[in-house]
Scaffold this active site. Sequence first.
Site, PDB file in Angstrom:
ATOM      1  N   GLU A 197       0.842  -1.194   0.000  1.00  0.00           N
ATOM      2  CA  GLU A 197       0.000   0.000   0.000  1.00  0.00           C
ATOM      3  C   GLU A 197       0.878   1.245   0.000  1.00  0.00           C
ATOM      4  O   GLU A 197       1.772   1.385   0.841  1.00  0.00           O
ATOM      5  CB  GLU A 197      -0.892   0.041   1.251  1.00  0.00           C
ATOM      6  CG  GLU A 197      -2.077  -0.893   1.226  1.00  0.00           C
ATOM      7  CD  GLU A 197      -3.037  -0.605   2.369  1.00  0.00           C
ATOM      8  OE1 GLU A 197      -4.158  -1.136   2.320  1.00  0.00           O
ATOM      9  OE2 GLU A 197      -2.686   0.131   3.322  1.00  0.00           O
ATOM     10  N   CYS A 198       0.647   2.128  -0.937  1.00  0.00           N
ATOM     11  CA  CYS A 198       1.306   3.434  -1.010  1.00  0.00           C
ATOM     12  C   CYS A 198       2.828   3.296  -0.927  1.00  0.00           C
ATOM     13  O   CYS A 198       3.470   2.900  -1.888  1.00  0.00           O
ATOM     14  CB  CYS A 198       0.755   4.367   0.066  1.00  0.00           C
ATOM     15  SG  CYS A 198       1.050   6.113  -0.297  1.00  0.00           S
ATOM     16  N   GLY A 199       3.447   3.578   0.221  1.00  0.00           N
ATOM     17  CA  GLY A 199       4.899   3.433   0.335  1.00  0.00           C
ATOM     18  C   GLY A 199       5.365   2.030   0.054  1.00  0.00           C
ATOM     19  O   GLY A 199       6.430   1.814  -0.540  1.00  0.00           O
TER      20      GLY A 199
END
Length: 450
Positions: free
Chosen positions: A338-340
């Site tokens: 997720e994201c990072g």
Amino acid sequence: MDANRTPGLIVAAPASGSGKTTLTLGLLAALRRRGRAVQPYKCGPDYIDPAFHAVAAGRPSFNLDSWAQSRNRFEALLGAADGADLCLAEGVMGLFDGIAAPGDGIAAPGAWGNGSTADIAAATGWPVVLVLDVSGQAQSAAAVALGFARYRDGVTVAGVILNKVASERHAMLVRDGFEQSGMKVFGAIGRDEAVAIPERHLGLVQAQEDPNVATRLAVLADLVERNVDLAAIEAVARPAHREPHTVAAPLAPPGQRIALAQDAAFSFIYPHLVAGWRAAGAEIVAFSPLADEPPDPSCDVAWLPGGYPELHAGKLAAASRFADGMRAFAKTRPVHGECGGYMTLGAGLIDATGTRHAMLGLLGLETDFAARRLHLGYRSATLLAPIPGYATGRVLRGHEFHYARVLAQTDEPLAEIRDASGVPVAETGGRRGRVTGSFFHLIDTAETTA
């Protein structure tokens, strides 16, 4: 105390930057010092403030959200107050700020409000303590507070805490306005940069990264004890209005034994998700990419949450044991980011100085922080392929919050992602073999009815 009888309050403000987080942390630390067990909450999507809440209160802080969470999920999270003397929720943005008005942006399944702090105040019946930045005004501050108190039926403003008071004379003038309005002033805080908490581009520096967090919290507790009537604050708290609800099923764990990346680069995962995974019988095995640790090979899934890989890109690029372990793991078992975590699964990341760092190369994503662009808001995601825990076609609800610019995304799209108004967004995530990822942060599923 039984959660149904635990009194609660909401700390809100007319706008971001008014001092909500500072006052919330000071209240939590001061009340804990007095022996109170306080259950903290945060209204809306946020990872960083709740981590500070948890340190200050000594209890996990949970997010309450009228747009991204079903009403059943929301009601279940109020149950975290079992054994607490008081609930204290920090608001998001301004008290009434949310997405589009009901009937426009909240038509998606499961949403029951517009994501505002006022929704949480109305749903719980918890009184609001309004933090007012009174810089540059005197008696007019009372008119602002009075407008907030009258704006929405079902939202009770119990009183105010004045912030950034310039002098005793300034405080006297401001209080004069409140005496005329009849509104309660719980306290007044002067301008004091010494109590500021360090910030960066996604908000405050993380609690785990601040070596002085205990000292800062002690200073905030002292500040609140000197300047705020804590007994009066506690006296206006009220138990939540609880609605009958179906018990919310824990969010599906991505596997039975989950390798979860956890360190300063990968810390953005909601406590209610982790608690739900454990409640469903899953075992979580943490590992640290920054310490060059690979995922435990006995796990059946690896999950890389969001965080700050851009601040640690060089160290991650040099973490060979982590990289080799992730690549070996992905050959036989699912990996999700997720994201990072998604950016780390990609091919490369350009940091703020313009230096490119090779990432894991499990996806074709290339991201750039040298030319930053803010992506922010609620999102619904309809999966075009399965991710660990959820099948193709499942609709998930969450948010996006990052500054990365996508230079390339060469993989098959993972999901059709829309903003709160139902408009498709460009960031679809990617999938390659057993590896999936997106900028989308999961909060709840859309299928659970309110």
